[in-house]
Design an enzyme around this catalytic site. Structure first.
Site, mmCIF file in Angstrom:
data_model
loop_
_atom_site.group_PDB
_atom_site.id
_atom_site.type_symbol
_atom_site.label_atom_id
_atom_site.label_comp_id
_atom_site.label_asym_id
_atom_site.label_seq_id
_atom_site.Cartn_x
_atom_site.Cartn_y
_atom_site.Cartn_z
ATOM 1 N N GLU A 113 0.845 -1.197 0.000
ATOM 2 C CA GLU A 113 0.000 0.000 0.000
ATOM 3 C C GLU A 113 0.882 1.249 0.000
ATOM 4 O O GLU A 113 1.819 1.313 0.784
ATOM 5 C CB GLU A 113 -0.917 0.030 1.228
ATOM 6 N N GLY A 141 3.393 2.815 10.699
ATOM 7 C CA GLY A 141 3.150 1.985 11.887
ATOM 8 C C GLY A 141 3.020 0.500 11.607
ATOM 9 O O GLY A 141 3.693 -0.325 12.225
ATOM 10 N N ALA A 142 2.150 0.169 10.674
ATOM 11 C CA ALA A 142 1.878 -1.234 10.425
ATOM 12 C C ALA A 142 1.008 -1.344 9.183
ATOM 13 O O ALA A 142 0.527 -0.333 8.677
ATOM 14 C CB ALA A 142 1.145 -1.862 11.607
ATOM 15 N N MET A 143 0.789 -2.594 8.729
ATOM 16 C CA MET A 143 0.037 -2.782 7.485
ATOM 17 C C MET A 143 -0.872 -3.990 7.593
ATOM 18 O O MET A 143 -0.447 -5.066 7.990
ATOM 19 C CB MET A 143 1.040 -2.929 6.330
ATOM 20 N N GLU A 144 -2.109 -3.763 7.156
ATOM 21 C CA GLU A 144 -3.186 -4.736 7.380
ATOM 22 C C GLU A 144 -3.285 -5.821 6.318
ATOM 23 O O GLU A 144 -4.383 -6.360 6.092
ATOM 24 C CB GLU A 144 -4.516 -3.976 7.447
ATOM 25 N N HIS A 146 -6.168 -1.731 15.447
ATOM 26 C CA HIS A 146 -6.455 -1.013 14.193
ATOM 27 C C HIS A 146 -6.246 -1.928 12.988
ATOM 28 O O HIS A 146 -7.124 -2.059 12.138
ATOM 29 C CB HIS A 146 -5.546 0.224 14.111
ATOM 30 N N GLU A 147 -5.090 -2.562 12.934
ATOM 31 C CA GLU A 147 -4.798 -3.399 11.759
ATOM 32 C C GLU A 147 -5.753 -4.588 11.717
ATOM 33 O O GLU A 147 -6.221 -4.988 10.653
ATOM 34 C CB GLU A 147 -3.344 -3.887 11.760
ATOM 35 N N GLU A 173 -9.705 4.264 6.452
ATOM 36 C CA GLU A 173 -8.848 4.755 7.541
ATOM 37 C C GLU A 173 -9.638 5.531 8.606
ATOM 38 O O GLU A 173 -9.443 5.326 9.794
ATOM 39 C CB GLU A 173 -7.688 5.585 6.989
#
Ligand code: B3K
Ligand code: ZN
Length: 861
Positions: free
Chosen positions: A126, A266-269, A302-303, A325
């Site tokens: 992404e 931060g991170a990725m889903e 969140h993820e 988001e």
């Protein structure tokens, strides 16, 4: 607006109105990876289908890819290149298109696509990283079923992970092994993920509400395993919460998380295989602060929540980013509220919004939560899209009420499961489920700028009237605005009784000016407005003498009570900045009564006693002088510290119970301890240095150690140096803690911090290739107004320099540091000119990325 010279140099902007459905769909894709950090071979086999009636060729996006082979239905194909994209003419309506490329993960310093991080290979796709792995229509509305084969040297990469379920695996004679995975859910390519490396897992299971058992794994390097427990607990809490709160169940047999050290955000889903910046996974009391623990829980949740809000229902195009988001931030905020203290969570959310989003909305980079155009989409992962986006969802829930909101969410997920949709589809689902007309509400998606609401309460003969007026300010490209729908929770508090003489009600401000009547108000009343921060607006209320002081003690809504203290502080700080004699008596009284209250919990007290930040004060001013703001704020801090030294010290010493507990109560006490220590440092610096040194030495947790170190770094002197050296020696093998070491020094509000950051830029542990380290130095520094906004411009030069150097390595991360320079319009002319010069210097750098170009040119414009 770009001036003519910049417009000539500008890469093309993508417009939302130009959206067209994809020409070709790709229902299935098979990928074959022969992994090697120096040369990875990627073979792709796409089944493609013409979408609609047209004669356009197949266009596959690429970025730095060279086709080694292109075949159509097994035969070598005639293809051409259009810049980085591969064009394949196709005559039939269906075809199988195969491509082969070679990529070099170890040279991929952008951290987009397939890259190497500390011996691992991992992906980030992404928004547009998949095109750096293979040729593909890299847009979120092309959904495909994936079958992925991965092979790699078994000794270097014993663990091979990708989305979905393993269906086959084996070993070859040359020391390689391989695995094949299938993901049953069609997904956009931005959710593709692959990881290979020497990893171990913290394994657990979760039984879903329908009784299916899901295997959970958090994959890290062996030595990090003991620090994964908190993230695992957060994951299980999040899975249960989403079932309880939204009725959403997890859908695959496994859910994996991998922690990597080099990550752009931060991170990725990614579907079934989330990839995380290690700072949002790894924690123990020795190396992580309470804030880190809380952030880990929020990001893990969140993820995970994206599995529904983002993955099962995804975005049609990147202009719709807030669809996933904003909604997912709102969901993680609600989760944190439910798991902790709702009032304190809300205060923290609003502080973040005010620190990051309000300035963005008031500056040259302002954009609606659904932007209309972009040059580089990576620049639109903003506080506006995320945090204001979450506020918009929260307002919807406030207007609909929790039951209709839930009905709307159910309808949205049911109606659009498996689709790529728009923000409009979300609002429509809410509208259809509730029967409430949201026509005017949609303006929140299209208009930028933070509305200001002026409020005045009038009272006569037992009746009251609330006069409201709203103003949505002009923003770049949007000179005029229409009135928004602003849901304001309002109550009236009796000046004598301290009780609610008009209980809380929801006022929907929809006109430019509006009057709201209140009957039977038989005593003089105070106005408690925007309770719970029900709308993301700036309130300017006309206050009676003594009103705000009274609300600071008696408001029946805890958020509004916090606001009253802040409003009081801001009023007196602004008066002093404007040249009046500083009069901190009311602030001292408010801090004293907040500390003394028996009904407030310690975390709330810690938040409420802090003065508004220098950035927040500056936002209320035009042509401001950061030195003056700093000096005035310091005078107030000193006055409070001196006047309340006894109380502050009592609170400081009393707040030591359960030093290592992670209960909300214990975390709150540590927070209050840090807040009181800050005031003690202002009132009696040498005493504070002593206390902080002792706290530093005796600390049992990172929270205590880090807050003591921050105070020492602010005070400077030999104690600071000793503590910094000890901290470094103790943690030199913990990169995430060394980030703190850089961050604490770079955010010391001192005139000589510039010397420190320049020196740290040459420290052997500093590197431009690790985004966390770069943020720790450059990000922390630029967020510290007194250190950054030097009248001689050295702070700006330092930042500009680091942006240009980082841009050559990692444009996406470099571009994130440009915004602070764009605030020049709000500053006095000498600094404003120097900030513009810094922006000009950035723009003059040869080979600038479009990421940095977009941010710098818009900031200057
Ligand atoms: N969706 C990712 C962000 C991707 C950023 C790309 N530049 C993480 C998140 O918001 O959950
Ligand atoms: Zn997200």
């Amino acid at each position: 607006m770009l001036d003519a010279r910049l417009a000539l140099a500008a890469p093309p902007a993508i417009q939302r109105r130009d959206y067209r459905p994809p020409d070709w769909l790709v229902p299935t894709i098979e990928l074959d990876f022969e992994l090697d950090p120096a040369r990875t071979i990627v073979r792709a086999r796409l089944s493609v289908e013409r979408n609609g009636t047209h004669d356009r060729p197949l266009r596959l996006d690429g970025d730095e890819l060279t086709p080694l082979a292109v075949r159509v239905d097994g035969a070598e194909a005639a293809f051409s290149m259009d810049g980085p994209a591969l064009i394949v003419p196709l005559s039939a309506d269906r075809a199988v298109v195969e491509t082969e490329v070679a990529i070099c993960p170890e040279k991929n310093s952008q951290l987009m696509g397939l890259y190497a991080s500390g011996g691992l290979l991992c992906t980030q796709c992404e928004a547009e990283g998949f095109r750096r792995i293979t040729f593909f229509p890299d847009r979120p509305d092309v959904l495909s079923r994936y079958r992925v084969r991965v092979s790699a040297d078994k000794s270097r990469f014993p663990v091979l992970l990708a989305n979905g379920n393993p269906v086959d695996s084996g070993e070859a004679e040359n020391g390689t092994h391989w695995t094949v995975l299938e993901d049953p859910f069609p997904k956009p390519c931005y959710l593709f993920a692959l990881v290979a490396g020497d990893l171990v897992a913290n394994r657990d299971t979760f039984t879903t509400m329908s009784g299916r058992e899901v295997e959970l794994g958090i994959w890290v390097r062996e030595g990090d395993l003991p620090r994964t427990g908190h993230a695992m607990q957060a994951l299980k809490d999040a899975m249960a919460w989403d079932e309880r709160t939204y009725g959403r169940e997890y859908d695959l047999d496994r859910f994996n998380i991998v922690a990597v050290a080099d990550f752009n955000f931060g991170a990725m889903e990614n579907k079934g295989l989330n990839i995380f910046n290690s700072r949002y996974i790894l924690a123990d009391q020795e190396t992580a602060s309470d804030a880190d623990f809380d952030a880990i829980a929020a990001v893990v949740a969140h993820e995970y929540f994206h599995n529904w809000s983002g993955n099962r229902v995804t975005c049609r195009d990147w202009f719709q980013l807030s669809l996933k988001e904003g909604l997912t931030v709102f969901r993680d905020q609600s989760f944190s509220e439910d798991m902790g203290s709702p009032a304190v969570e809300r205060i923290d959310q609003v502080r973040t919004l005010r620190a990051a989003q309000f300035p963005e909305d008031a500056g040259p980079l302002a954009h609606p939560i659904r932007p209309d155009s972009y040059i580089e989409i990576a620049n639109f992962y903003t506080a506006t899209v995320y945090n204001k986006g979450a506020e918009v969802i929260r307002m919807l829930r406030t207007i609909l009420g929790p039951d209709l909101y839930r009905k709307g969410a159910d309808l949205y997920f049911e109606r659009h499961d498996g689709q790529a949709v728009t923000c409009e589809d979300f609002v429509k689902a809410m509208e259809d489920a509730s029967g409430i007309d949201l026509t005017q509400f949609r303006l929140w998606y299209s208009q930028a700028g933070t509305p200001t609401v002026k409020a005045r309460l009038e009272q006569h003969h037992g009746k009251a009237a609330l006069h409201l007026q709203q103003l949505v300010p002009p923003t770049p490209g949007q000179p005029t605005k229409q009135p928004a729908v602003i849901p304001l929770k309002v109550a009236l508090i009796g000046a004598r009784s301290g009780r609610e003489v008009a209980p809380e009600r929801l006022v929907l401000l929809t006109e430019g000016e509006q009057c709201e009547p209140f009957a039977a108000v038989h005593e003089p009343a105070y106005l408690s407005i925007n309770r719970g921060f029900s709308a993301p607006v700036i309130i300017q209320a006309e206050r009676r003498a003594g009103e705000i002081e009274a609300l600071a003690i008696a408001d029946t809504d805890s958020f509004a009570r916090y606001e009253a203290v802040q409003e009081l502080m801001l009023r007196d700080l602004l008066a002093a900045v404007a040249g009046g004699e500083p009069s901190p008596q009311a602030v001292i009284a408010a801090v004293r009564s907040t500390l003394a209250s028996n009904e407030l919990d310690p975390a709330f007290k810690a938040d409420a006693v802090l003065l508004p930040s220098e950035t927040f004060i500056a936002e209320r001013l035009e042509g401001s002088d950061p030195d003056r703001i700093h000096a005035v704020r310091d005078q107030f801090r000193e006055a409070v510290g001196k006047a309340l030294l006894g109380e502050l010290t009592d609170h400081y010493t009393a707040s030591t119970a359960d030093p290592t507990s992670l209960s909300g109560e214990a975390k709150g006490r540590r927070r209050l301890r840090a807040a009181t220590l800050g005031y003690i440092a202002a009132g009696d610096p040498s005493r504070a240095a002593e206390i902080a040194s002792r706290q530093f030495e005796e600390a049992q947790t990172m929270t205590e150690r880090q807050s003591a170190l921050a105070v020492l770094a602010m005070l400077g002197g030999p104690e600071a140096q000793a503590a910094l050296d000890a901290f470094y020696a103790r943690f030199k093998h913990h990169p995430l803690v060394i980030d703190k070491w850089f961050g604490v020094q770079a955010s010391a509000p001192r005139a000589d911090t510039i010397d420190t950051v320049e020196r740290l830029g040459g420290h052997p542990d500093f590197t431009l290739t690790n985004p966390n380290r770069l943020r720790a130095l450059a990000g922390s520094f630029a967020a510290t107004p007194f250190a950054f906004h030097r009248p001689d411009g050295r702070g700006y030069d330092f930042l500009a320099d680091i942006i240009v150097r980082a841009d050559a390595i990692n444009p996406q991360t470099a571009a994130r540091f440009v915004a602070p320079l764009g605030r020049w319009r709000k500053l006095e002319p000498v600094r404003a000119a120097k900030m513009r010069e810094a922006l000009e210097r950035i723009l003059a750098a040869p080979g600038l990325s479009k990421d940095v170009f977009e941010q710098a040119s818009k900031s200057l414009g």
